[in-house]
Design an enzyme around this catalytic site. Sequence first.
Site, PDB file in Angstrom:
ATOM      1  N   GLU A 124       0.526  -1.132   0.126  1.00 29.27           N
ATOM      2  CA  GLU A 124      -0.028   0.037   0.003  1.00 29.27           C
ATOM      3  C   GLU A 124       0.853   1.163  -0.072  1.00 29.27           C
ATOM      4  O   GLU A 124       0.541   2.460  -0.451  1.00 29.27           O
ATOM      5  CB  GLU A 124      -0.900  -0.158   1.273  1.00 29.27           C
ATOM      6  CG  GLU A 124      -1.628   1.176   1.414  1.00 29.27           C
ATOM      7  CD  GLU A 124      -2.623   1.236   0.095  1.00 29.27           C
ATOM      8  OE1 GLU A 124      -3.620   0.306   0.026  1.00 29.27           O
ATOM      9  OE2 GLU A 124      -2.719   2.187  -0.511  1.00 29.27           O
ATOM     10  N   LYS A 200       5.606   4.186  -9.957  1.00 33.40           N
ATOM     11  CA  LYS A 200       4.327   4.138  -9.449  1.00 33.40           C
ATOM     12  C   LYS A 200       3.158   3.700 -10.528  1.00 33.40           C
ATOM     13  O   LYS A 200       2.255   3.267 -10.343  1.00 33.40           O
ATOM     14  CB  LYS A 200       4.122   5.496  -8.614  1.00 33.40           C
ATOM     15  CG  LYS A 200       5.100   5.432  -7.255  1.00 33.40           C
ATOM     16  CD  LYS A 200       4.994   6.665  -6.654  1.00 33.40           C
ATOM     17  CE  LYS A 200       5.858   6.776  -5.336  1.00 33.40           C
ATOM     18  NZ  LYS A 200       6.060   8.164  -4.963  1.00 33.40           N
TER      19      LYS A 200
END
Length: 396
Positions: A124, A200
Amino acid sequence: MKGIAILGFGNIGSGVADLIEKNKSIIEKAVSDTVEIKYLVDLRDFPDSPYADKIVHDLTPVLSDPEVSVVVETMGGSHPAYEFSLAIMEAGKSVVTSNKEVVANFGTELLAAAGKNGVSYCFEASVGGGIPIIRAFKTSLLSDGVVDICGILNGTTNYILTQMKENGTPFADALAEAQRLGYAEPDPSADIDAIDTQRKTCILCALATGQLVNPENIHTKTLRNVSTDDIAGAEKADAVIKLIGRATVREDGKVNLSAKPSMVRKSNPLATIRDVYNGIYVKTALTGDLMFYGRGAGKFPTASAVVSDVINVLTGADQRLTPWTRAEADYIAPADACVTERYLRVPADVAAEANKLFADATKLSPTEFLCVAETEASFLAKVAPLAPEAIYDLIG
Ligand code: HSE
């Protein structure tokens, strides 16, 4: 008792330890058991740290301790984080990481190892710091199809761009301040050369499509060339410059992927995201537009995401991902699908020529134009003789 080990006692690792100690009663209530940090694995010694007695210099005691069921990997880098994570999962323990580099490079293998060993591999904190964006993909968007992800994914560079725009701070000074505040990576080149955004973007694309592309194949541009002239040009276009990571799923099943400074129209909510905050716009086929917003970097927002993963693992609430496959090279299409216009600035001595070439374009000044987007390759070829000073995608 639930034993936890932390690999890498740097900024994030120490934040995880501090958060576990500070919020121990909340965490113990959530997992219905006592929790204890049993090992901090680091090559260095920390004689003055309150955790000095937990420091060990290799993985062996962690692997052989049956009380440790979850290991936090906050080492950064691909190696040995990858090999350590594999060894931990092969020992039957789950891994929680904030390390986007290892997830972007080896997420396929790491998720497969988790599946094979019946444990969790959670990340996460690898995208968006404290924003629960991965969990949204893992649990909330399962029945819908993601068609576009467009995000400010790097806190350091958003901080730098905000300082440059709002205070006229030179790039180098803004970077130094971002490092002092603990936002920037120790080597800031990953932030400012958009490598961090590239990784990302790669992770978000894999969450949306199940296919992990090689991060190096993402169309990526550095922030180093963004000038105060560009920031002023964006203002004329009623836009702001942001470092944008974008993944668009096309109708033919391929994806457009990019990580680069872009101009974002002020009417777009991403334009309002300042300082170290991240913002991630997700468009799905059925739900439509979603926006995620929050602190994208920093010790405690990141540690908060890590510890939430730890709690989910310890309570069995983690929704395990189906392992990703590695995308074929031709899965990535040129990154132009959602660009409607491009900003172009040319030297004054070719202004007349540019005005002829772009007679139909919106003129911001004699040397600045908003041109209807063609593919970047064809646009670059067309404007090459003008030796442009700046070209930016304009995101509406
Ligand atoms: N250096 C990264 C950033 C840290 O500034 O966003 C969080 O991934």
